[in-house]
Scaffold this active site. Structure first.
Site, PDB file in Angstrom:
ATOM      1  N   HIS A 144      -7.382  -4.529  -1.058  1.00  0.00           N
ATOM      2  CA  HIS A 144      -6.896  -4.088  -1.133  1.00  0.00           C
ATOM      3  C   HIS A 144      -5.696  -5.356  -0.348  1.00  0.00           C
ATOM      4  CE1 HIS A 144      -3.475  -1.544  -1.187  1.00  0.00           C
ATOM      5  NE2 HIS A 144      -3.882  -0.944   0.399  1.00  0.00           N
ATOM      6  N   ASP A 166      -9.041  -4.619  -6.432  1.00  0.00           N
ATOM      7  CA  ASP A 166      -8.428  -3.723  -5.244  1.00  0.00           C
ATOM      8  C   ASP A 166      -9.360  -2.066  -5.475  1.00  0.00           C
ATOM      9  OD1 ASP A 166      -7.496  -1.936  -3.291  1.00  0.00           O
ATOM     10  OD2 ASP A 166      -5.540  -2.405  -4.385  1.00  0.00           O
ATOM     11  N   SER A 183       0.338  -1.262   0.081  1.00  0.00           N
ATOM     12  CA  SER A 183       0.068  -0.294  -0.054  1.00  0.00           C
ATOM     13  C   SER A 183       0.339   1.415   0.421  1.00  0.00           C
ATOM     14  CB  SER A 183      -0.631   0.133   1.123  1.00  0.00           C
ATOM     15  OG  SER A 183      -1.659   1.214   1.061  1.00  0.00           O
TER      16      SER A 183
END
Length: 733
Positions: A710, A678, A603
């Site tokens: 995600h 995602d 991320s």
């Protein structure tokens, strides 16, 4: 950002630590004697088949007024707070005998979810299959069955009125104690959203319904996102892949509009708060007055630099007053609703970072004026746990003892005096009894896996240990975990790091080293929990002969505004400077092989991985970037614009921080991994970077998890971490 993978949460000190000096290790946790077993990812990864046996044992407790109750699968015990002795209250068979429902599916199988809604009365709320009951276990009778939600989902149940907010076919309903359904909306859809979290879960928002204290009114969010662009997600599981778009407001683009409604159960009427035009505004941290007549919420402009606390008449929706206003040249971030003193409805406490750190302010409810600042110092209040009503104190969690600790204190409202309620070490979470006179203290320390204790919140050092978990790794070859500090790139600020070395570490050898990075706001990686909060994958990598290094750079959480806001309008730059100070430290260590340094993150950490790989290709040989942001103009409005402003107002910053132009600098081996669906860091990021690499002639590797969001779910996480590991094994070792 809540939906991004974060580093570990907060923590707390190791007693009274002496001042730290640069490059000084706080503590090294030695490998245990008689270790011989090796770990697998099935042991270490949360999706693994043996993971449950490899984490410290838990115990489950709840409060029945001021009485502590331990919950188990089949039994429920009353706990003596002074001695820890347990007395059986009832078991699963008792509950099933009392309920005696003819439906064979209506059975109580576990007592973990029990709630005791009424102090001093022998009443418990219990789940049986899909049904909920209030049961008097002493009288052995069922008092009430919570009405089921047929064809929909229960959003929030209110014990005070025994009513529930529910979502049925995208519309909001209230189901009363008799099961009568009242429809509050008729236009609900994927574009008009009722009773759910808004503003992409930012600003402390976790839900979309808010019952009044007496249970007679329901405040709720209505979000119109019809004007927000669709992101074209694809479902590949249909016979022909189908289009399943997400509403996704990107930085600088049109955002949604939120309003707040209030439904009155007695009049059966709904009004909306007269907050004005909701365009480019955020409404958050909704709170009720104790008499249920007034609603309070923080209102923030889109620039997120002007925050106002406003009160509204809950009956008419009319705006009453602006009680507080906070501005900042960078941003203001309201995260917590106001909380009224249980013993004095004319006063409330407000959390604010206006002095540079998150602290408590005592305010007059009538006009919002600050009576006094209750806490202060170069540390942060991490949570208001609750109140001790008898002692007139506030119970808080803070990192006053150390930036890497989390400890529990009582704050006297009259004097401001703080009393430490725990052992002064480690990372503590507290759960208070109904009146706040007692707390259940759950904690760990770097060498203590997990402990549960009970303590009186009026007296320091009264803790009684109820359970201490054994070390689940005692038979394994455990790595060496250590913690210390280095100076940030500014030459002044202390940054905390964690290092993980292989079992049987030999300082005369040269080890390949992997930097694990997150680096973004609202997260940190290093704290004083068990093994310094080390991720299990680090243990797996250390077992394979790697040194792991994890550094919390400026921009991460719980160190005050200046520390976090240093990255404003240039995400990734200050963070990279600090991470490179970490590299400089690593290169000073004789056992780190300078020719074999890798980096991995997910991320924001994926963004940092590619940033480091392409900005310092001479340093990083291998990297694995998971779910990486590539260009902040493709990220969501609320988070992106808080830290970067808009692409229109900060074009230089967006250009500077974009990784598209960095694609040409890639030299080492880089694997990019993403969930195909995602909805947080949308696939446009990865795909655009790969396209730029193709044009530049550079060669990253790319792997996709179909249907995954995600974060990889379930056992797929084992596959993911084996893939990450193998990439370093193939190219770094």
């Amino acid at each position: 950002m809540k939906t991004m993978i974060k580093g570990a949460l907060m923590a707390v000190m190791l007693g009274a630590l002496a001042p730290l000096t640069p490059n000084t290790s706080l503590t090294t946790l030695p490998s245990l004697m008689a270790q011989n077993k090796l770990f697998t990812l099935e042991d270490l990864n949360y999706g693994g088949t043996n993971y449950r046996n490899m984490v410290p044992q838990s115990r489950y407790f709840t409060w029945w007024g001021e009485e502590l109750v331990r919950l188990d699968v089949e039994e429920c015990y009353l706990v003596n707070k002074q001695t820890g002795k347990e007395t059986l209250l009832f078991n699963v068979d008792d509950m099933n005998e009392i309920i005696a429902d003819p439906d064979e599916h209506t059975k109580v199988h576990s007592l973990f979810t029990l709630q005791f809604p009424t102090p001093a009365k022998t009443i418990v709320q219990v789940n049986a299959g899909s049904k909920r009951f209030l049961v008097d276990w002493k009288q052995k009778k069922t008092l009430f069955e919570v009405p089921p939600i047929v064809g929909g989902s229960r959003l929030e149940y209110c014990p005070a009125s025994k009513a529930a907010a529910a979502l049925i076919d995208n519309n909001l309903y209230v189901v009363d104690a008799n099961g009568k359904k009242t429809q509050l909306s008729t236009d609900g859809s994927r574009e008009i959203v009722y009773g759910q979290s808004v503003h992409r879960d930012e600003f402390g928002i976790e839900k979309g319904t808010f019952w009044s204290p007496d249970g007679q009114r329901l405040a709720f969010y209505r979000m119109d996102q019809s004007m927000v662009s669709d992101y074209p997600q694809v479902n590949i599981d249909t016979r022909v892949a189908s289009h399943e778009p997400d509403k996704y407001p990107m930085a600088g683009e049109t955002s949604h509009k939120v309003t707040v409604g209030v439904y009155d159960l007695k009049t059966q009427k709904t009004i909306y708060l007269d907050a004005g035009d909701p365009t480019d505004r955020y409404f958050t941290n909704i709170a009720w007055s104790p008499d249920a007549q007034t609603i309070y919420m923080f209102e923030l402009n889109r620039d997120q630099n002007d925050c106002r606390l406003v009160s509204y008449n809950a009956v008419t929706g009319q705006r009453i007053a602006e009680l507080d206003r906070e501005t900042h040249p960078k941003y203001v971030e309201p995260l917590h609703p106001i909380e009224f003193l249980p013993w004095d409805a004319s006063k409330y406490i407000m959390q604010s970072q206006r002095d540079g750190y998150n602290h408590l302010y005592l305010c007059n409810a009538k006009d919002g004026k600050i009576i006094k600042q209750l806490t202060s110092g170069k540390w942060v209040v991490m949570e208001v746990v609750g109140f001790n009503q008898k002692a007139k104190s506030i119970i808080i969690a803070s990192n006053e003892a150390s930036p890497i600790q989390r400890n529990i204190y009582a704050v006297d409202v009259k004097t401001g005096k703080r009393t430490l309620l725990d052992n002064g070490r480690g990372y503590h979470s507290a759960d208070l009894s109904a009146g706040g006179e007692w707390m259940l203290d759950s904690y760990s320390e770097p060498d203590v896996p997990r402990v549960y204790a009970v303590a009186n919140t009026q007296k320091a050092k009264t803790s009684k240990t109820l359970f201490a978990s054994e070390n689940p790794w005692k038979d394994y070859q455990v790595p060496e975990f250590s913690c210390g500090t280095i100076k940030a790139a500014d030459g002044q600020t202390d940054l905390y790091y964690r290092m993980v070395k292989p079992h049987g570490f030999d300082p005369s050898k040269k080890y390949p080293t992997v930097i694990y990075v997150y680096g973004g706001p609202h997260a940190h990686n290093v704290d004083a929990r068990w093994n310094y909060c080390s991720r299990s994958w680090e243990t797996y990598m250390a077992q394979k002969g790697y040194v792991l290094f994890i550094l919390d750079n400026r921009g991460s959480e719980n160190r005050g505004c200046d520390f976090e806001q240093a990255t404003f309008r240039q995400l990734g730059q200050i963070e990279m400077e600090d991470q490179m100070k970490g590299v400089e430290f690593l290169k000073s260590l004789p056992y780190v092989d300078q020719e074999r340094i890798g980096v991995h993150g997910w991320s924001f950490g994926g963004y940092m991985t590619i940033t480091l790989m392409t900005s310092h290709p001479e340093v990083f040989k291998v990297g694995v970037a998971g779910g990486p942001v590539i260009d902040w103009k493709w990220y969501e409005v609320m988070y992106g614009e808080r830290y970067m402003d808009t692409p229109q107002t900060n074009p230089e910053g967006y250009e500077k921080c974009s990784l598209i132009k960095q694609a040409k600098n890639l030299k080492g081996k880089l694997q990019i991994i993403t969930g195909y669906n995602d909805a947080t860091v949308v696939p446009q990021h990865c795909l655009s970077f790969i396209e730029a690499c193709i044009q530049a002639g550079t060669q990253p590797d790319f792997f996709v998890y179909p249907g995954e969001p995600h974060n990889m779910r379930g056992h797929q996480s084992v596959h993911l971490h084996e893939r990450i590991t193998q990439y370093f094994e193939d190219y770094l070792k």
